[in-house]
Design an enzyme around this catalytic site. Structure first.
Site, PDB file in Angstrom:
ATOM      1  N   LYS A  11      11.515  -7.788   0.455  1.00  0.00           N
ATOM      2  CA  LYS A  11      12.343  -6.598   0.249  1.00  0.00           C
ATOM      3  C   LYS A  11      13.830  -6.952   0.465  1.00  0.00           C
ATOM      4  O   LYS A  11      14.224  -8.074   0.162  1.00  0.00           O
ATOM      5  CB  LYS A  11      11.860  -5.441   1.135  1.00  0.00           C
ATOM      6  CG  LYS A  11      10.349  -5.207   0.948  1.00  0.00           C
ATOM      7  CD  LYS A  11       9.850  -3.922   1.520  1.00  0.00           C
ATOM      8  CE  LYS A  11       8.347  -3.800   1.274  1.00  0.00           C
ATOM      9  NZ  LYS A  11       7.763  -2.561   1.749  1.00  0.00           N
ATOM     10  N   HIS A  97       6.849  -1.560  -7.787  1.00  0.00           N
ATOM     11  CA  HIS A  97       6.708  -1.274  -6.356  1.00  0.00           C
ATOM     12  C   HIS A  97       7.044   0.193  -6.096  1.00  0.00           C
ATOM     13  O   HIS A  97       7.942   0.760  -6.728  1.00  0.00           O
ATOM     14  CB  HIS A  97       7.622  -2.191  -5.535  1.00  0.00           C
ATOM     15  CG  HIS A  97       7.274  -2.150  -4.083  1.00  0.00           C
ATOM     16  ND1 HIS A  97       7.694  -1.129  -3.260  1.00  0.00           N
ATOM     17  CD2 HIS A  97       6.516  -2.975  -3.318  1.00  0.00           C
ATOM     18  CE1 HIS A  97       7.199  -1.330  -2.047  1.00  0.00           C
ATOM     19  NE2 HIS A  97       6.489  -2.443  -2.055  1.00  0.00           N
ATOM     20  N   GLU A  99       8.707   1.565  -3.907  1.00  0.00           N
ATOM     21  CA  GLU A  99      10.117   1.814  -3.562  1.00  0.00           C
ATOM     22  C   GLU A  99      10.977   1.875  -4.823  1.00  0.00           C
ATOM     23  O   GLU A  99      11.963   2.612  -4.877  1.00  0.00           O
ATOM     24  CB  GLU A  99      10.604   0.741  -2.570  1.00  0.00           C
ATOM     25  CG  GLU A  99       9.975   0.961  -1.190  1.00  0.00           C
ATOM     26  CD  GLU A  99       9.674  -0.288  -0.393  1.00  0.00           C
ATOM     27  OE1 GLU A  99      10.253  -1.350  -0.670  1.00  0.00           O
ATOM     28  OE2 GLU A  99       8.836  -0.201   0.527  1.00  0.00           O
ATOM     29  N   GLU A 169      -1.166  -0.608  -3.470  1.00  0.00           N
ATOM     30  CA  GLU A 169      -0.431  -0.329  -2.236  1.00  0.00           C
ATOM     31  C   GLU A 169      -0.361   1.184  -2.031  1.00  0.00           C
ATOM     32  O   GLU A 169       0.502   1.851  -2.617  1.00  0.00           O
ATOM     33  CB  GLU A 169       0.991  -0.887  -2.315  1.00  0.00           C
ATOM     34  CG  GLU A 169       1.053  -2.379  -2.536  1.00  0.00           C
ATOM     35  CD  GLU A 169       2.388  -2.969  -2.061  1.00  0.00           C
ATOM     36  OE1 GLU A 169       2.341  -3.802  -1.157  1.00  0.00           O
ATOM     37  OE2 GLU A 169       3.440  -2.563  -2.567  1.00  0.00           O
ATOM     38  N   GLY A 175       4.770   0.135   5.427  1.00  0.00           N
ATOM     39  CA  GLY A 175       5.772   0.159   6.492  1.00  0.00           C
ATOM     40  C   GLY A 175       5.528   1.219   7.547  1.00  0.00           C
ATOM     41  O   GLY A 175       6.409   1.508   8.356  1.00  0.00           O
ATOM     42  N   SER A 215       1.047  -2.401   5.458  1.00  0.00           N
ATOM     43  CA  SER A 215       0.851  -2.693   6.885  1.00  0.00           C
ATOM     44  C   SER A 215      -0.212  -3.753   7.154  1.00  0.00           C
ATOM     45  O   SER A 215      -0.944  -3.666   8.145  1.00  0.00           O
ATOM     46  CB  SER A 215       0.551  -1.396   7.659  1.00  0.00           C
ATOM     47  OG  SER A 215       1.636  -0.504   7.550  1.00  0.00           O
TER      48      SER A 215
END
Ligand code: 13P
Length: 252
Positions: A11, A97, A99, A169, A175, A215
């Site tokens: 990241k 992703h 994000e 994911e 996270g 995680s």
């Protein structure tokens, strides 16, 4: 046998010096190992790529970026295209992703465009999918993942799918310290493989690596990776420490 993969997604962390030191430490660790348990990939910020490519001397670690432009070249200030990524020596790029989807509004259509451009440039794509918490809580997680696959990936031909690694994911696990249970991961990975089988046939479904992300740490990786349809992991926070990352790879 499907390829096992552990990929680190750094990241937006580590300056150039810190990043190259970490790449060098990971390279050294695996250089001294006799056998490879699977493919190890590190996906660094763009600015680390060329330097890291020079540091990963032992040929055991592959290199990837975390995003790419949807256009090949031209007046797109601030963008980095797949062929620029390839020219650094990187072989992979993460696309889709969560994000990127949520903070930069990347939708299935643009992600498909990026994926096709990256593949046509000769990169392999780690294509990320996964539901947010309220989609899981409302029981819509399978519908969401199906849509992400159908719109983002399934326009590809069977041959193009050879350049894809899928990463499931669940966004609620990224996270947060919350991990999907091994059963939840297996259930979704099996579903993804069934969708691949329906679209591309058994051979494509059987050989597609499907990674779990969210995680992952040394203490939970072995149990998750031991599920029959989980072929390794995409690692965020724990990929920033050599000891944790290599320990996760060792669980393969
Ligand atoms: P964490 O391992 O930090 O939860 O991040 C997972 C991830 O987003 C990898 O792409």
């Amino acid at each position: 046998m499907r390829k096992k993969i552990v990929a680190g997604n750094w990241k937006m962390n580590l300056d150039l010096d810190e990043g190259l030191k970490l790449a060098g430490a990971i390279d050294k660790y695996f250089a001294e190992k006799p056998a490879e348990k699977g493919q190890v990939i590190i996906c660094t910020p763009f600015i680390h790529l060329a330097g890291a490519a020079g540091i990963l001397k032992h040929g055991k670690i592959a290199l990837g970026a975390q995003n790419c432009a949807s256009e090949a070249s031209g007046a797109y200030t601030g963008e980095i295209s797949p062929w620029m990524i390839k020219s650094t020596g990187a072989q992979y790029v993460i696309i889709g992703h969560s994000e990127r989807r949520s903070y930069y509004n990347e939708d299935d259509k643009i992600l498909n465009k990026k994926t096709l451009l990256a593949i046509n440039t000769g990169l392999k794509v780690i294509f990320c999918i996964g539901e947010v918490l309220n989609e899981r809580e409302s029981g819509n997680h399978f519908i969401v993942v199906r849509r992400q696959l159908e719109e983002g990936l399934f326009p590809l031909t069977e041959e193009q799918m050879d350049s894809i690694v899928i990463a499931y994911e669940p966004v609620w696990a990224i996270g947060t310290g919350l991990t999907a249970s091994p059963e939840q991961a297996q259930e979704m990975h099996k579903y993804i493989r069934e969708l691949l089988k329906g679209k591309y046939g058994n051979e494509c479904a059987k050989k597609m690596p499907i990674l779990y992300g969210g995680s992952c740490k040394p203490s939970n990786a072995a149990e998750i990776f031991s599920q029959p349809d989980v072929d390794g992991g995409l690692i965020g926070g724990a990929a920033l420490k050599k000891e944790d990352f290599t320990a996760i790879v060792e669980t393969l």
